[in-house]
Motif scaffolding. Sequence first.
Motif, PDB file in Angstrom:
ATOM      1  N   GLN A 108      47.426  76.987  67.154  1.00 20.23           N
ATOM      2  CA  GLN A 108      46.751  77.325  68.561  1.00 20.23           C
ATOM      3  C   GLN A 108      45.210  76.614  68.572  1.00 20.23           C
ATOM      4  O   GLN A 108      44.694  75.967  69.353  1.00 20.23           O
ATOM      5  N   CYS A 109      44.776  76.968  67.348  1.00 14.20           N
ATOM      6  CA  CYS A 109      43.293  76.472  67.075  1.00 14.20           C
ATOM      7  C   CYS A 109      43.295  75.133  66.826  1.00 14.20           C
ATOM      8  O   CYS A 109      42.511  74.539  67.717  1.00 14.20           O
ATOM      9  N   ALA A 110      44.253  74.546  66.165  1.00 12.40           N
ATOM     10  CA  ALA A 110      44.387  73.146  66.278  1.00 12.40           C
ATOM     11  C   ALA A 110      44.574  72.489  67.468  1.00 12.40           C
ATOM     12  O   ALA A 110      43.963  71.288  67.931  1.00 12.40           O
ATOM     13  N   GLN A 111      45.383  72.961  68.252  1.00 18.45           N
ATOM     14  CA  GLN A 111      45.743  72.510  69.585  1.00 18.45           C
ATOM     15  C   GLN A 111      44.413  72.605  70.563  1.00 18.45           C
ATOM     16  O   GLN A 111      43.992  71.784  71.379  1.00 18.45           O
ATOM     17  N   LYS A 112      43.695  73.644  70.523  1.00 18.19           N
ATOM     18  CA  LYS A 112      42.384  73.634  70.972  1.00 18.19           C
ATOM     19  C   LYS A 112      41.413  72.536  70.642  1.00 18.19           C
ATOM     20  O   LYS A 112      40.616  72.115  71.537  1.00 18.19           O
ATOM     21  N   ILE A 113      41.432  72.408  69.398  1.00 17.12           N
ATOM     22  CA  ILE A 113      40.480  71.250  68.928  1.00 17.12           C
ATOM     23  C   ILE A 113      41.041  69.946  69.410  1.00 17.12           C
ATOM     24  O   ILE A 113      40.238  69.068  69.873  1.00 17.12           O
ATOM     25  N   GLU A 114      42.210  69.580  69.294  1.00 15.02           N
ATOM     26  CA  GLU A 114      42.852  68.585  69.784  1.00 15.02           C
ATOM     27  C   GLU A 114      42.494  68.311  71.436  1.00 15.02           C
ATOM     28  O   GLU A 114      42.069  67.271  71.788  1.00 15.02           O
ATOM     29  N   ASP A 115      42.756  69.258  72.413  1.00 15.65           N
ATOM     30  CA  ASP A 115      42.564  69.201  73.850  1.00 15.65           C
ATOM     31  C   ASP A 115      40.994  69.084  73.939  1.00 15.65           C
ATOM     32  O   ASP A 115      40.628  67.987  74.627  1.00 15.65           O
ATOM     33  N   ALA A 173      38.701  67.427  71.751  1.00 17.43           N
ATOM     34  CA  ALA A 173      38.615  66.276  71.364  1.00 17.43           C
ATOM     35  C   ALA A 173      39.150  65.083  72.196  1.00 17.43           C
ATOM     36  O   ALA A 173      38.265  63.887  72.464  1.00 17.43           O
ATOM     37  N   ALA A 174      40.232  65.308  73.055  1.00 15.91           N
ATOM     38  CA  ALA A 174      40.482  64.269  73.898  1.00 15.91           C
ATOM     39  C   ALA A 174      39.855  64.234  75.156  1.00 15.91           C
ATOM     40  O   ALA A 174      39.928  62.933  75.813  1.00 15.91           O
ATOM     41  N   LYS A 175      39.085  65.116  75.226  1.00 21.64           N
ATOM     42  CA  LYS A 175      38.175  64.946  76.384  1.00 21.64           C
ATOM     43  C   LYS A 175      36.755  64.158  76.131  1.00 21.64           C
ATOM     44  O   LYS A 175      35.970  63.791  77.119  1.00 21.64           O
ATOM     45  N   ILE A 176      36.535  63.639  74.802  1.00 19.24           N
ATOM     46  CA  ILE A 176      35.455  63.216  74.666  1.00 19.24           C
ATOM     47  C   ILE A 176      35.394  61.657  75.062  1.00 19.24           C
ATOM     48  O   ILE A 176      36.420  61.033  74.878  1.00 19.24           O
ATOM     49  N   GLU A 177      34.351  61.294  75.907  1.00 18.68           N
ATOM     50  CA  GLU A 177      34.477  59.801  76.132  1.00 18.68           C
ATOM     51  C   GLU A 177      34.598  58.706  74.848  1.00 18.68           C
ATOM     52  O   GLU A 177      33.930  58.949  74.002  1.00 18.68           O
ATOM     53  N   LYS A 212      43.603  58.494  72.195  1.00 25.04           N
ATOM     54  CA  LYS A 212      44.459  59.308  71.669  1.00 25.04           C
ATOM     55  C   LYS A 212      44.068  60.019  70.300  1.00 25.04           C
ATOM     56  O   LYS A 212      43.331  59.427  69.597  1.00 25.04           O
ATOM     57  N   VAL A 213      44.459  61.253  70.616  1.00 23.34           N
ATOM     58  CA  VAL A 213      43.974  62.224  69.147  1.00 23.34           C
ATOM     59  C   VAL A 213      45.326  63.085  69.138  1.00 23.34           C
ATOM     60  O   VAL A 213      45.931  63.766  69.909  1.00 23.34           O
ATOM     61  N   ARG A 214      45.647  63.190  67.760  1.00 23.77           N
ATOM     62  CA  ARG A 214      46.716  64.015  67.427  1.00 23.77           C
ATOM     63  C   ARG A 214      46.384  64.896  66.065  1.00 23.77           C
ATOM     64  O   ARG A 214      45.907  64.313  65.184  1.00 23.77           O
ATOM     65  N   ILE A 215      46.296  66.341  66.164  1.00 22.31           N
ATOM     66  CA  ILE A 215      46.112  67.210  65.112  1.00 22.31           C
ATOM     67  C   ILE A 215      47.406  67.660  64.783  1.00 22.31           C
ATOM     68  O   ILE A 215      47.942  68.480  65.507  1.00 22.31           O
ATOM     69  N   ASN A 216      47.962  67.347  63.509  1.00 19.43           N
ATOM     70  CA  ASN A 216      49.050  68.193  62.790  1.00 19.43           C
ATOM     71  C   ASN A 216      48.514  69.373  62.083  1.00 19.43           C
ATOM     72  O   ASN A 216      47.948  69.136  61.031  1.00 19.43           O
ATOM     73  N   PHE A 217      48.725  70.604  62.465  1.00 22.67           N
ATOM     74  CA  PHE A 217      48.313  71.784  61.728  1.00 22.67           C
ATOM     75  C   PHE A 217      48.999  71.921  60.307  1.00 22.67           C
ATOM     76  O   PHE A 217      48.339  72.129  59.401  1.00 22.67           O
ATOM     77  N   LYS A 251      33.478  66.867  64.990  1.00 24.45           N
ATOM     78  CA  LYS A 251      33.019  67.791  64.039  1.00 24.45           C
ATOM     79  C   LYS A 251      32.546  69.099  64.909  1.00 24.45           C
ATOM     80  O   LYS A 251      32.629  70.073  64.537  1.00 24.45           O
ATOM     81  N   LYS A 252      31.532  68.776  65.741  1.00 20.47           N
ATOM     82  CA  LYS A 252      30.723  69.815  66.567  1.00 20.47           C
ATOM     83  C   LYS A 252      31.817  70.483  67.237  1.00 20.47           C
ATOM     84  O   LYS A 252      31.605  71.868  67.178  1.00 20.47           O
ATOM     85  N   VAL A 253      32.647  69.834  68.033  1.00 22.85           N
ATOM     86  CA  VAL A 253      33.368  71.038  68.767  1.00 22.85           C
ATOM     87  C   VAL A 253      34.369  71.650  67.877  1.00 22.85           C
ATOM     88  O   VAL A 253      34.625  72.817  68.215  1.00 22.85           O
TER      89      VAL A 253
END
Length: 72
Positions: free
Chosen positions: A14-21, A23-27, A31-36, A58-60
Amino acid sequence: MKKAFKFRDIDCAQCAQKIEDAAAKIEGVNKVRINFLSERMTLDADDARFDEIIAEIKKVAKTIEPDAVLEA
């Protein structure tokens, strides 16, 4: 530019998904994918801002999962 990175110490999927979501919003992120399970992040982002985008991810990630380490 598309690159893969090691992303260690994420506690749960769930944390990996939150980070992925987030990161996807960053200008500049196409495409970004995080495999936990494999602890890998695949990032396709704007070449001109790539280093800046990595710094923002990294900051997010630290705000969501303080122990997470993106090896870039």
